[in-house]
Motif scaffolding. Structure first.
Motif, short mmCIF file in Angstrom:
data_model
loop_
_atom_site.label_atom_id
_atom_site.label_comp_id
_atom_site.label_asym_id
_atom_site.label_seq_id
_atom_site.Cartn_x
_atom_site.Cartn_y
_atom_site.Cartn_z
N ASP A 88 -36.61 -46.04 9.15
CA ASP A 88 -36.38 -44.91 10.06
C ASP A 88 -36.81 -45.27 11.49
OD1 ASP A 88 -35.62 -42.00 10.26
OD2 ASP A 88 -37.65 -41.94 11.09
N LYS A 89 -37.93 -45.98 11.58
CA LYS A 89 -38.44 -46.40 12.90
C LYS A 89 -37.43 -47.35 13.56
CE LYS A 89 -42.57 -48.58 14.54
NZ LYS A 89 -43.65 -49.42 14.06
N ASN A 127 -22.13 -40.28 9.07
CA ASN A 127 -23.07 -40.37 10.20
C ASN A 127 -22.64 -39.46 11.35
OD1 ASN A 127 -25.17 -42.17 9.38
ND2 ASN A 127 -23.65 -43.80 9.35
N LYS A 151 -33.55 -48.82 17.64
CA LYS A 151 -32.31 -49.52 18.01
C LYS A 151 -31.13 -48.57 18.15
CE LYS A 151 -33.79 -53.85 17.69
NZ LYS A 151 -33.85 -54.77 18.82
N LYS A 152 -31.38 -47.28 17.94
CA LYS A 152 -30.32 -46.26 18.01
C LYS A 152 -29.12 -46.63 17.12
CE LYS A 152 -31.38 -44.46 22.63
NZ LYS A 152 -32.76 -44.92 22.59
N VAL A 153 -29.45 -46.97 15.88
CA VAL A 153 -28.41 -47.30 14.90
C VAL A 153 -28.57 -46.37 13.70
CG1 VAL A 153 -28.19 -49.73 15.56
CG2 VAL A 153 -29.88 -49.08 13.82
N ASP A 154 -27.54 -46.37 12.83
CA ASP A 154 -27.66 -45.52 11.66
C ASP A 154 -28.62 -46.16 10.66
OD1 ASP A 154 -26.15 -47.09 9.63
OD2 ASP A 154 -24.46 -46.73 10.98
N THR A 155 -28.99 -45.38 9.63
CA THR A 155 -30.05 -45.84 8.72
C THR A 155 -29.63 -47.07 7.91
OG1 THR A 155 -29.25 -44.16 7.21
CG2 THR A 155 -31.25 -43.64 8.44
N ALA A 215 -34.21 -47.48 12.98
CA ALA A 215 -33.01 -46.71 13.35
C ALA A 215 -33.22 -46.04 14.71
CB ALA A 215 -32.71 -45.67 12.27
N LYS A 216 -34.41 -45.48 14.90
CA LYS A 216 -34.68 -44.79 16.17
C LYS A 216 -34.81 -45.80 17.31
CE LYS A 216 -36.38 -40.64 14.06
NZ LYS A 216 -37.32 -40.27 13.01
N TYR A 231 -27.96 -37.32 6.80
CA TYR A 231 -28.96 -38.39 6.73
C TYR A 231 -28.71 -39.20 5.47
CZ TYR A 231 -33.37 -40.80 7.48
OH TYR A 231 -34.32 -41.77 7.74
N ALA A 275 -29.98 -49.96 10.13
CA ALA A 275 -31.41 -50.18 10.34
C ALA A 275 -32.04 -50.89 9.14
CB ALA A 275 -32.11 -48.84 10.58
#
Ligand code: NAD
Length: 416
Positions: free
Chosen positions: A384-385, A330, A390-394, A387-388, A335, A397
């Motif tokens: 993906d949504k 990460n 919560k600003k976490v990795d996939t 992850a964005k 990705y 997420a």
């Protein structure tokens, strides 16, 4: 500190991380950290030489809050209860992230199927089903194939179950041969589902898959279909593939049909004409756009994560990346399409198989694949949504999406 490679410890650590972000109720967290039920049993098998050998079998029903438990059966000499527990946990998150109304389970037998005759394999498979027959069924738990098990083994298990129960119940097991109620498209489903997620990840990363390169570790059911499909669907060049005996490389791309023919005649991919040998270790470290682990657990670890050079890791295998490696990958901006999202195509088509068995009305492959695309693409974008947002990795997420859904079902049932 040495890296903990126990798959169940890893599965629990991944859940712990998600629980922290979710601020999950501690009682719910404690409940979700453990399997709800597990069965351990001995299977005596009459061998061809007249002796009787006893094998150890397991079935773990990790969580069935969202529906009947679902998960494959592995035959492997290194099988352990903790591997089965981890895989059962991942099945729980996998069915939840794919949003299919099932829970998670897994089974296994400690055995080396290559050392068994067909007759011994059949008696072992039937013996496994005799032990779990009371605890599985359309409304309880539905097994399927996994490493070293196949449609024939599912057929023997189905037959044993139906003989014991005295009625036909094709939906008790999935991954069956078509003739016994299997679904069109089940064979390539895991790899195909992964392709839909690779397509979406490549769009996000601006990668033109027709000009991209890929390396695939593992050339079994999943890895070999991944080779075929990534080439056919996107024109991606597969420069390396491997199996447990070693790998092959050609910078101009490997022809799927040639590799398959070589594998069918020799049992291995190495020494395939027109290729040079490459070790499994070096394959993982190749400079390619897409790296597809499709073999076993713990392949990307703290030992090699720094050397991984791809843009996308598509985890078709279960548990190929350790938490330590996750952090490194990460931080390098790679990705990761996490395993229980990437390889959810198999269980999704298994679910379609159960639905078709219920209606005794069968869809064609085009219909199966269309519905699979819809499920996988929706699951990919939900993760993906998240992850964005919560600003976490996939991976975290994917856990957030899945754990939220399972926890809600547990809460609604009033268990916790
Ligand atoms: P398989 O038994 O058909 O193939 C496994 C492949 O991995 C073989 O080519 C084997 O030689 C290779 N392999 C084994 N050990 C290896 C090693 N140490 N290094 C390199 N290669 C090695 O199994 P499969 O069904 O293709 O499953 C592969 C992975 O995908 C597993 O992690 C499995 O849990 C996961 N998976 C499978 C399905 C499915 O539908 N079959 C669904 C979801 C996830």
């Amino acid at each position: 500190m040495t890296e903990n490679l126990n798959p169940f410890a890893i599965a629990q650590a991944q859940l712990d991380e998600a629980a922290k972000v979710l601020q999950l109720d501690p009682d719910m967290h404690a409940f979700l950290r453990r399997p709800m039920r597990e069965f351990h049993f001995s299977i005596p098998v009459r061998m061809d030489d007249g002796s009787t050998k006893t094998f150890q079998g397991f079935r773990v029903q990790y969580n069935d809050a969202r529906g009947p438990a679902k998960g494959g059966i592995r035959f492997h000499p290194d099988e352990t209860i903790d591997t089965v527990r981890a895989l059962a946990a991942w099945m729980t998150w996998k069915t939840a992230v794919a949003d299919i109304p099932l829970g998670g389970a897994k089974g296994g037998i400690i055995c080396d199927p290559r050392k068994l005759s067909q007759g011994e394999l059949e008696r072992l498979s039937r013996g496994y089903m005799r032990n779990i027959a009371r605890y599985v069924g359309l409304t309880q738990d539905v097994p399927a194939p996994d490493v070293n098990t196949n449609p024939q083994i599912m057929a023997w298990m189905l037959d044993e179950y139906e003989v014991l129960m005295g009625h036909r119940e094709p939906g008790v097991i999935t991954g069956k041969p078509l003739e016994l109620g299997g679904s069109a498209g089940r064979g390539p489903a895991t790899a195909l589902g992964g392709m839909f997620t690779i397509r979406e990840a490549a769009k996000l990363r601006g990668i033109d898959l027709s000009k991209a390169t890929a390396a695939i570790q593992g050339f079994g059911n999943v890895g070999s279909f991944a080779h075929k499909l990534i080439t056919e669907m996107f024109g991606t060049k597969v420069v390396a593939v491997s199996d447990e005996f070693g790998g092959i490389y050609n910078k101009n791309g490997l022809d799927y049909n040639v590799v398959l023919e070589h594998l069918n005649s020799t049992g291995k991919v190495i020494d395939c004409p027109g290729t040079e040998p490459i070790s499994n270790k070096d394959l993982l470290e190749l400079e390619v756009d897409i790296l597809i682990p499709a073999a076993i657990e713990n392949q990307l670890t703290s030992q090699n994560a720094d050397n991984i050079k791809c843009q996308i890791v598509a985890e078709l295998a279960n548990g190929p990346t350790t938490p330590e490696a996750d952090d490194v990958l990460n931080s390098k901006g790679i990705y990761i399409i996490p395993d229980f999202l990437c390889n959810g195509g198999g269980v999704t088509v298994s679910y379609f198989e159960m639905v078709q068995n219920g209606y005794q009305y069968y869809w064609d492959e085009e219909m199966v694949n269309q519905r699979l695309d819809h499920k996988m693409t929706s699951a990919f974008h939900a993760v993906d949504k998240m992850a964005k947002a919560k600003k976490v990795d996939t991976r975290v997420a994917a856990y957030l999406v899945a754990v939220n859904r399972v926890a809600e079902a547990v809460r609604l049932r009033g268990w916790v």
